[in-house]
Design a protein around this motif. Sequence first.
Motif, PDB file in Angstrom:
ATOM      1  N   ARG A  95      11.328   5.397   5.100  1.00  0.00           N
ATOM      2  CA  ARG A  95       9.338   5.597   5.813  1.00  0.00           C
ATOM      3  C   ARG A  95       8.567   4.345   5.142  1.00  0.00           C
ATOM      4  NH1 ARG A  95       6.620  11.189   7.208  1.00  0.00           N
ATOM      5  NH2 ARG A  95       7.496  11.764   5.166  1.00  0.00           N
ATOM      6  N   ALA A  96       8.125   4.137   3.818  1.00  0.00           N
ATOM      7  CA  ALA A  96       8.110   3.422   2.465  1.00  0.00           C
ATOM      8  C   ALA A  96       8.144   1.937   2.607  1.00  0.00           C
ATOM      9  CB  ALA A  96       7.351   4.117   1.435  1.00  0.00           C
ATOM     10  N   SER A 136       7.100 -11.429   9.698  1.00  0.00           N
ATOM     11  CA  SER A 136       5.940 -12.418  10.726  1.00  0.00           C
ATOM     12  C   SER A 136       7.168 -12.831  12.422  1.00  0.00           C
ATOM     13  CB  SER A 136       6.146 -14.364   9.717  1.00  0.00           C
ATOM     14  OG  SER A 136       7.293 -14.599   9.967  1.00  0.00           O
ATOM     15  N   ARG A 154       8.471 -10.524   3.605  1.00  0.00           N
ATOM     16  CA  ARG A 154       7.358 -11.391   4.578  1.00  0.00           C
ATOM     17  C   ARG A 154       8.454 -11.792   5.966  1.00  0.00           C
ATOM     18  NH1 ARG A 154       2.287 -11.631   2.464  1.00  0.00           N
ATOM     19  NH2 ARG A 154       1.484  -9.581   2.492  1.00  0.00           N
ATOM     20  N   ARG A 170       8.435 -10.973  15.742  1.00  0.00           N
ATOM     21  CA  ARG A 170       7.608 -10.106  16.575  1.00  0.00           C
ATOM     22  C   ARG A 170       8.534  -8.808  16.467  1.00  0.00           C
ATOM     23  NH1 ARG A 170       4.745 -13.996  20.775  1.00  0.00           N
ATOM     24  NH2 ARG A 170       3.657 -14.746  19.517  1.00  0.00           N
ATOM     25  N   ASP A 171       9.554  -8.576  15.897  1.00  0.00           N
ATOM     26  CA  ASP A 171      10.718  -8.447  15.412  1.00  0.00           C
ATOM     27  C   ASP A 171      10.610  -7.607  14.461  1.00  0.00           C
ATOM     28  OD1 ASP A 171      13.109  -7.236  17.860  1.00  0.00           O
ATOM     29  OD2 ASP A 171      13.681  -7.108  15.509  1.00  0.00           O
ATOM     30  N   VAL A 172      10.321  -6.609  14.302  1.00  0.00           N
ATOM     31  CA  VAL A 172      10.659  -5.834  12.409  1.00  0.00           C
ATOM     32  C   VAL A 172      11.605  -4.874  12.689  1.00  0.00           C
ATOM     33  CG1 VAL A 172       9.875  -4.437  10.818  1.00  0.00           C
ATOM     34  CG2 VAL A 172       8.137  -6.087  12.331  1.00  0.00           C
ATOM     35  N   GLY A 198      13.200  -2.708  11.791  1.00  0.00           N
ATOM     36  CA  GLY A 198      12.616  -1.265  10.777  1.00  0.00           C
ATOM     37  C   GLY A 198      13.270   0.154  10.709  1.00  0.00           C
ATOM     38  N   PRO A 199      13.138   1.117  10.248  1.00  0.00           N
ATOM     39  CA  PRO A 199      13.790   2.428  10.622  1.00  0.00           C
ATOM     40  C   PRO A 199      13.316   3.198  12.308  1.00  0.00           C
ATOM     41  CG  PRO A 199      11.884   2.664   9.174  1.00  0.00           C
ATOM     42  CD  PRO A 199      12.223   1.457   9.075  1.00  0.00           C
ATOM     43  N   THR A 200      14.615   3.121  12.430  1.00  0.00           N
ATOM     44  CA  THR A 200      14.193   4.009  13.962  1.00  0.00           C
ATOM     45  C   THR A 200      14.285   5.381  13.849  1.00  0.00           C
ATOM     46  OG1 THR A 200      16.632   4.266  13.904  1.00  0.00           O
ATOM     47  CG2 THR A 200      16.283   1.919  15.006  1.00  0.00           C
ATOM     48  N   LEU A 201      13.273   5.483  14.408  1.00  0.00           N
ATOM     49  CA  LEU A 201      12.953   7.427  14.796  1.00  0.00           C
ATOM     50  C   LEU A 201      13.630   7.568  15.486  1.00  0.00           C
ATOM     51  CD1 LEU A 201       9.309   7.125  14.258  1.00  0.00           C
ATOM     52  CD2 LEU A 201      10.772   7.017  12.363  1.00  0.00           C
ATOM     53  N   ALA A 214       0.784  -1.107  -0.097  1.00  0.00           N
ATOM     54  CA  ALA A 214       0.111   0.190   0.237  1.00  0.00           C
ATOM     55  C   ALA A 214       1.285   1.455   0.228  1.00  0.00           C
ATOM     56  CB  ALA A 214      -1.393  -0.031   1.335  1.00  0.00           C
ATOM     57  N   ARG A 215       2.213   1.790   0.737  1.00  0.00           N
ATOM     58  CA  ARG A 215       2.688   2.294   1.207  1.00  0.00           C
ATOM     59  C   ARG A 215       3.584   2.504  -0.419  1.00  0.00           C
ATOM     60  NH1 ARG A 215       6.005   0.478   6.146  1.00  0.00           N
ATOM     61  NH2 ARG A 215       5.042  -1.551   4.823  1.00  0.00           N
TER      62      ARG A 215
END
Lengths: 376, 545, 282
Positions: free
Chosen positions: C262-263, C272, C268, C274-276, C278-281, C73-74
């Motif tokens: 952010r996108a 799945s 996958r 529990r630890d993503v 991702g980028p750290t804000l 979606a992003r």
Amino acid sequence: MRLPRDLHPVAWWCWAVGLAVGASCTTNPYLLGLLLAVATITVFACRGDQPWARSFRLYLWLGLVVLVIRVLFRVLVGGNDAGHVLLSMPEIPLPDWAAGISLLGPFSREELLAAIYEGLRLATLLIAVGAANALANPKRLMKSMPPALYEVGTAMVVAITVIPQLADSARRVRAAQQLRGGERGRGHRVRSVRRLLVPILEDAFERSLSLAAGMDARGYGRAGTATAGQRRSTGALMILGLIGICVGVYAFLDSTAPRLLAWPMLALGLVAALAGFVLAGRRVQRTRYRPERWHTTEVLVALSGVVVGAGLWLVQRGEPLVAHPGVLAVPELSLVAVVAILVGIAPVFVAPPPLTARNRAPVAPEPAEEPAKVAA
Amino acid sequence: MFELREVTFRYGDRPVLDRVDLAIDHGELVLLAGPTGVGKSTLLGVVAGLVPAFTGGTLTGDVVIDGESVLDRPARERAHVVGYVGQNPPAWFVTDTVEEELAFGMEQLGLAAPTMRRRVEETLDLLGIADLRHRDLRTLSGGQQQRVAIGSVLTTHPRLLVLDEPTSALDPTAAEEVLATLTRLVHDLGVSVLVAEHRLERVVPFADRLCLLGAGGQLRVGDPAELLVDSPIAPPLVELGRLAGWSPLPLTVRDARRRTADLRARLGPPPVVVPEVPAPESTETGPEVQVRRLLVTHGSVPALRDVDLSLTPATVTALMGRNGAGKSTLLWALQGRYSATRGTVRVAGKDPHRLKPDARRRATGLVPQSPADLLYLETVAEECAAADRTASAAPGTCAGLLERLAPGIDPAGHPRDLSEGQRLALAVAIVLTAGPPVLLLDEPTRGLDYPGKHALAEILRGLAADGRTILVATHDVEFVAQVADEVVVLAEGEVVSSGTVRDVIAESPAFAPQVTKVLGPGWLRVDEVAAALASSDPTAAEVPS
Amino acid sequence: MSAVDQRVAVPLRLRSAVVLGLASLIGLMMLGWPLLLEADPTQRVDPPFLFLGLLPVILAVVLAEISEGGMDARVLAILGVLSAVNAVLRGVSAGTAGLELVFFLLILGGRVFGPGFGFVLGCTSLFASALMTAGVGPWLPFQMLVAGWVGMFAGLLPRRVSGRWEIVMLVAYGVLAAYAYGLLMNLWGWPFILGIQVPGQDSTDLSYAPGAPLLENLHRFVVYTLLTSTGGWDTGRAITNALAIALLGPAVLTTLRRAARRARVERRGAVSSRDVAGPTLP
């Protein structure tokens, strides 16, 4: 009685493509003129009041421009064959690198006619597409995209929705930037573009991310039901199809290749690719709210286009002199060709009246409220 | 039915949620509150499944719906159970008409066309927006947009509705409409609602339970009246209740009013209205801003009609009115962007519309509704330096102002990464760098919590004390009570009342702050009550306000 | 912005790459048919209108393949927004002679989001702008294809170049892309605009002559394109591209990279657990 509604956009495109195919089959100026008249009358009779409906004039202009360019080129780099010379101009030979080509030179009536015939064919083709543009609602067209293109279609819907927001955003940012003054000195123009562009883009991206979150939270992109096997066969069909088309196109261009590889291969490849395309659309289960329905009217409109296209194609096959008249004599007409083109005007009598601001407005306000308002 | 079990969430090594447990039952309205920036939106995102997929970070614990763990399922796979409405609904709209927007979610779930048709009709009726069905979404008012956003998730028949600050951008009337809709959903349909809101005074009366999220990420859940006793954020009504020592705390004005007899006796008469600022006439000659019979039109539509306004230096004036009443137009007319169709605008004796942009900026500073529009550079320091250059101010002027307004902002940070309040402070600092004597602010309280609003009020009072003329457009009544000396109320482009805060509020109860609603005209703020109590009863002064 | 991220938003699978390659080959043949066709000089040759109908189908298959398996979606939202901005830029700059800003954002977008995204963005941008500015016509599928290539090759530029050299590289690419786009579109329009030499009828000296040797036709085409476009539109487009990328590039790249950060699509496997990662804000 025909109730006002938007005709299925695909029906209009079928009709217009039929006209375009018809136009591409002939260079007879009378036939092309008739086609133009059919397209123009239909547009003026059937278009609504949406912004895209007004674009038809642009296409008419574009057609004219194409015609003029065609003639001008003929004047500029036309050959110097004999004929009824209309305009004699000095011949300017170009330097060596363009050996054999010279600019200007005498311009004959035959050249003019040939340029106009060819130009008119291209112009008619453009105007037929322009007619579809003016008649078919692009937003609804996006919505009737085949399921395999759902993502791209949704991206287009988002883009169409975002454009007015961008305009708002630009207006707001421009006003806001005036509040803090411009940079002076060299390159301030570029910097002012940047001052406008960066906040608008940032704004647009922030919006797009929350839009994405919103779409996700509302179920966009839910896992489909396609199995790994189905997906593999989808991919295989698409690749095989494209290979087929590839070979077909090559054989089409290379006359030394066996003819079996040309048309049959092209058709086979197309079928395989389309099958893969349809299969790719199976992976998701989505439905349409108020789906575009395909009524008898739609069938008739689409058929009328098909008749025009097929009719002129037959004329090209059977009566080459009618389809492609020479420039030395007055072009001839044939009954089949004229009738085939006139079928194209059927939508004027068949299609429902378009939706306009007036008939789209809600039915008259409930009378009970009116006196109350007056009293207040 | 819906449970968070020991949910812990962190961005990098910054903890946001710490072992949060929360269970929501059928037909419950649960209010989530906490200071700005503690992670209310994060918690809602965890419920909806958008966190951590859209934000990154580490999530542990479990999310359970009907006894089944849904932690691993992304938001789209929860869409039929959880309906999520984020902040700023216009940014969420995918399509462009009301009906299509309502249907979008159902299309994704693959419902049959007749079902969709039926549900769209039901939802239109339920939310009272049937007459808007073919309207373009962008032409709707804020309250209508919010209701369409709620409707667009309701059509999939979720059992839990999650809303992030649904009323923060709305004027009081529109907020009432939205809240009435929510209560209807809870009562009639049995939908559970989890709503985050920082203007507690609006939602607390409707809430069954309150969740307080603290700065450390701990969640306290309980009865609103009990939790609010020592909550760090409290609406004025609760502060008043604490001051008066009422137990249980009153949650509605009506509730409180019935108990005021005793308090009134202790308070004595309302504070005498003394001008809170030294008489402005002594420092300046006449008003700084003069508007006479101003008519401003957008195209042929009049946005302001016959507006008279005069602003004196060293005062804060609040400009109130519905969304679309012409507040922004008036501010921009004072700034000089809009010309007067008729009538006169004078700022420091000159017509701002005739001034060159530079002179305009030196005469008035305007902070627009979305302060981020002003920012275009990559770091805070660059923004400040650019502001100094364009205003021909001494280097460091803007940075100095910023340090005064909001201390401790990292100059190397990206302006877009600042919090709402910090970004506002940066915009104010940039605008003030040119040294304008008049400051105009358009809806500055959006996205600020109670402490944030207190801080902003102090800043504005400080700037006014320097002799600046300040005009704030807002519909936050409590903020007006804190900050303003004068109020001007606009409706349909006309001034319907103006005068000192006390006078205007006494005249129109709809605009009264909660303290006034409870104690009657004359009382505006909790600190006035506290002062009065302290003078009459020394023991009460110990209660912190 | 010194650290260039190696990951891209729409990863191109091998299968998609094969489909894209095949479609590009077909597209190239359809664009360059006058130079490839071996025809009998005595027969009438019509422009192959068949190709006008075939290319949309091929484009549809490619787009379906790239988005097969679902588009995040992003990514989709960013695609929509960038297409809209591009369409507006094109609409705004269309009237001003030669000042076409079409490629500027397309190249930067392809650079940041990768070749697959670049291709789709090229297609959708041109399509959206055509819908907006009455540009739908038989040329549209070819424009979409060529613009898609521009975006795709921008995404294939070496990833490790960064800082000032990155801008230099993109400027050079922008100039190249402007001329290449002009050349290819001219190749498409040449037989339509100047007509095809028909035996028995005369035509211009620059028209496509079926059956003539390849060099002869190539020569005619080069003269045609030099005369018509290279001096005007193409050079204007190249200069605009270069200037826009050089001056606005750094700021816009930063903005795009912020959006890309952010996108980023989590694979996958990562979600799945529990630890993503991702980028750290901040």
